[in-house]
Design an enzyme around this catalytic site. Structure first.
Site, PDB file in Angstrom:
ATOM      1  N   ASP A 183       0.108  -0.570  11.789  1.00 13.44           N
ATOM      2  CA  ASP A 183      -0.039  -0.236  10.310  1.00 13.44           C
ATOM      3  C   ASP A 183       0.718   0.090   9.213  1.00 13.44           C
ATOM      4  O   ASP A 183       1.252   0.985   9.744  1.00 13.44           O
ATOM      5  CB  ASP A 183      -0.924   0.904  11.002  1.00 13.44           C
ATOM      6  CG  ASP A 183      -1.964   1.228  10.149  1.00 13.44           C
ATOM      7  OD1 ASP A 183      -2.954   0.568   9.258  1.00 13.44           O
ATOM      8  OD2 ASP A 183      -1.920   2.762   9.568  1.00 13.44           O
ATOM      9  N   GLU A 271      -3.299  -6.019   8.543  1.00 14.93           N
ATOM     10  CA  GLU A 271      -3.695  -6.230   8.899  1.00 14.93           C
ATOM     11  C   GLU A 271      -3.360  -6.514   6.964  1.00 14.93           C
ATOM     12  O   GLU A 271      -2.412  -5.909   6.804  1.00 14.93           O
ATOM     13  CB  GLU A 271      -4.451  -4.508   8.314  1.00 14.93           C
ATOM     14  CG  GLU A 271      -5.652  -4.584   7.626  1.00 14.93           C
ATOM     15  CD  GLU A 271      -6.265  -2.383   7.151  1.00 14.93           C
ATOM     16  OE1 GLU A 271      -6.876  -2.847   7.040  1.00 14.93           O
ATOM     17  OE2 GLU A 271      -5.287  -2.444   7.975  1.00 14.93           O
ATOM     18  N   ASP A 353      -2.920   6.726  12.084  1.00 10.09           N
ATOM     19  CA  ASP A 353      -2.122   5.716  12.057  1.00 10.09           C
ATOM     20  C   ASP A 353      -1.936   5.060  13.390  1.00 10.09           C
ATOM     21  O   ASP A 353      -2.124   3.576  13.750  1.00 10.09           O
ATOM     22  CB  ASP A 353      -1.169   5.992  11.663  1.00 10.09           C
ATOM     23  CG  ASP A 353      -1.080   6.049   9.598  1.00 10.09           C
ATOM     24  OD1 ASP A 353      -2.061   5.662   9.145  1.00 10.09           O
ATOM     25  OD2 ASP A 353      -0.090   6.744   9.264  1.00 10.09           O
TER      26      ASP A 353
END
Length: 388
Positions: A183, A271, A353
């Site tokens: 992340d 991501e 996170d």
């Protein structure tokens, strides 16, 4: 499978060599701008397209004219490579990878590319065509093979570098039974959640933020100088050196971080982020640019490909932060200032996170297994933002 990599080194030319390199940079820049103007005028004025071959023929005639006979003082290879660079710029434009080519300026980064017999490395020093003597190179590492080309650059801070393009073989790393979800953030540049339950926080050095006060002071000093004066040039060089140091620090940190991620994990799940859209928010634009998310992903992808690792990109609309990694429940809203939250369905407590990293890892690892053995090659998959 071979890969082309660039090995960059610092150059230390003497005063005579610097003068000749300045002429070379000027000739290369002039040829680039001249050809760009020709091709632009031909398209908008005559409705036709010009390519590299036509501009190369016109350049040969241009060197014979009295007004531009000074072009012959520079290596012909450098001038031809300027035309090839322009051709590549137009190719990138037509294929949608960049904007329309722009004119080069004297104050920007200067470069000259040498190929074939126009350069040579002799006794640890660099020999360039029509440059007197050999140039001292600081060899920070050994070249793995004979270079096919080299590019000499002068940055705005007054530093000379040379980049050698070399062919290297891929060296796959031993397979690991370990996958991670990554992340990207601002408090910590990356937060990872691995398949063995380990959560790791990288921190964020914030190189630009730490140098911002000194940079502002130097920029204010520059604004008070008369443009074009010697004091103005000194102040401009000082600002450029600060920017160069920040860029070097960020590059060094990202290289070390991505090397660690690739070496220690077989599947890396990220991501995908629309960084260009995110920097439109002026409240966090400076912090996002300072973090270098786009460069981090680029470094991970090419290093993973050479090491035989798999990189999986999760769709940006996947609710990684709002989804409970314990039961799969997705909450309706989760503001950015909320760093910890409790799942209303199962009561699990999550750090924002770390929870997002675990969700990214699970979806990415599932997808990589569905597409085959992740250890065979390094692949990048775009996953739909589904709630599975």
């Amino acid at each position: 499978m071979g890969y082309q990599l660039a090995y960059r080194y610092r150059l230390y030319p003497n005063p005579e060599q610097r003068a000749e390199l300045a002429k070379t940079f000027g000739c290369a820049r002039w040829v680039y701008n001249w050809a760009l103007r020709l091709r632009t005028d031909a398209y908008y004025g005559e409705g036709r397209s010009m390519g590299y071959a036509e501009t190369a023929q016109l350049l040969t005639q241009k060197k014979k004219e009295a007004e531009t006979a000074w072009l012959a003082e520079c290596s012909a290879v450098v001038l031809q490579q300027s035309l090839r660079n322009l051709e590549r710029a137009f190719t990138n434009f037509f294929e949608g990878r960049s904007g329309y080519p722009s004119f080069k300026r004297k104050r920007d980064r200067q470069s000259a590319r040498y190929v074939g017999t126009a350069f040579d490395v002799r006794d640890g020093r660099l020999k360039l065509a029509k440059i007197p003597g050999t140039i001292k190179v600081r060899w920070s590492r050994t070249l793995p093979s004979k270079p096919s080309s080299c590019t000499v650059t002068l940055d705005s801070a007054g530093r000379y570098h040379v980049s050698f393009v070399v062919e290297v073989d891929a060296k796959p790393l031993p397979k690991l039974n370990r996958s991670i979800g990554v992340d990207l953030g601002l408090n910590d540049l990356v937060v990872t959640s691995s398949s063995d339950g380990e959560v790791w926080y990288s921190g964020n050095p914030r190189h630009l933020r730490k140098s911002l006060r000194r940079l502002k002071r130097a920029q204010r000093s520059l604004s008070r100088k008369q443009k074009g004066s010697r004091n103005w040039e000194k102040a401009r060089r000082k600002v450029a050196r600060i920017h160069a140091k920040i860029a070097d620090q960020r590059r060094d940190f990202l290289h070390k971080l991505t090397r660690k991620l690739v070496d220690e994990n077989q599947v890396l799940c990220f991501e995908s982020l629309a960084v260009k859209n995110m920097v439109r928010n002026r409240n966090i634009a400076l912090s996002i640019s300072d973090a270098g998310w786009g460069e981090l992903l680029r470094l991970v992808q090419y290093k993973a490909e050479m090491a035989g690792r798999t990189v999986v990109l999760i769709d940006r609309f996947f609710p990684s932060s709002k989804r409970c990694s314990a039961c799969g429940h997705v909450i309706d809203n989760l503001p950015l200032n909320v760093r910890c939250w409790t799942c209303p369905e199962c009561g699990a407590e999550h750090q924002r996170d770390a929870n997002a990293a675990e969700n990214i890892r699970r979806v990415g690892h599932t997808r990589s297994r569905a597409c085959g053995d992740p250890g065979k090659s390094s692949s990048a998959f775009m996953l739909a933002g589904s709630d599975r």
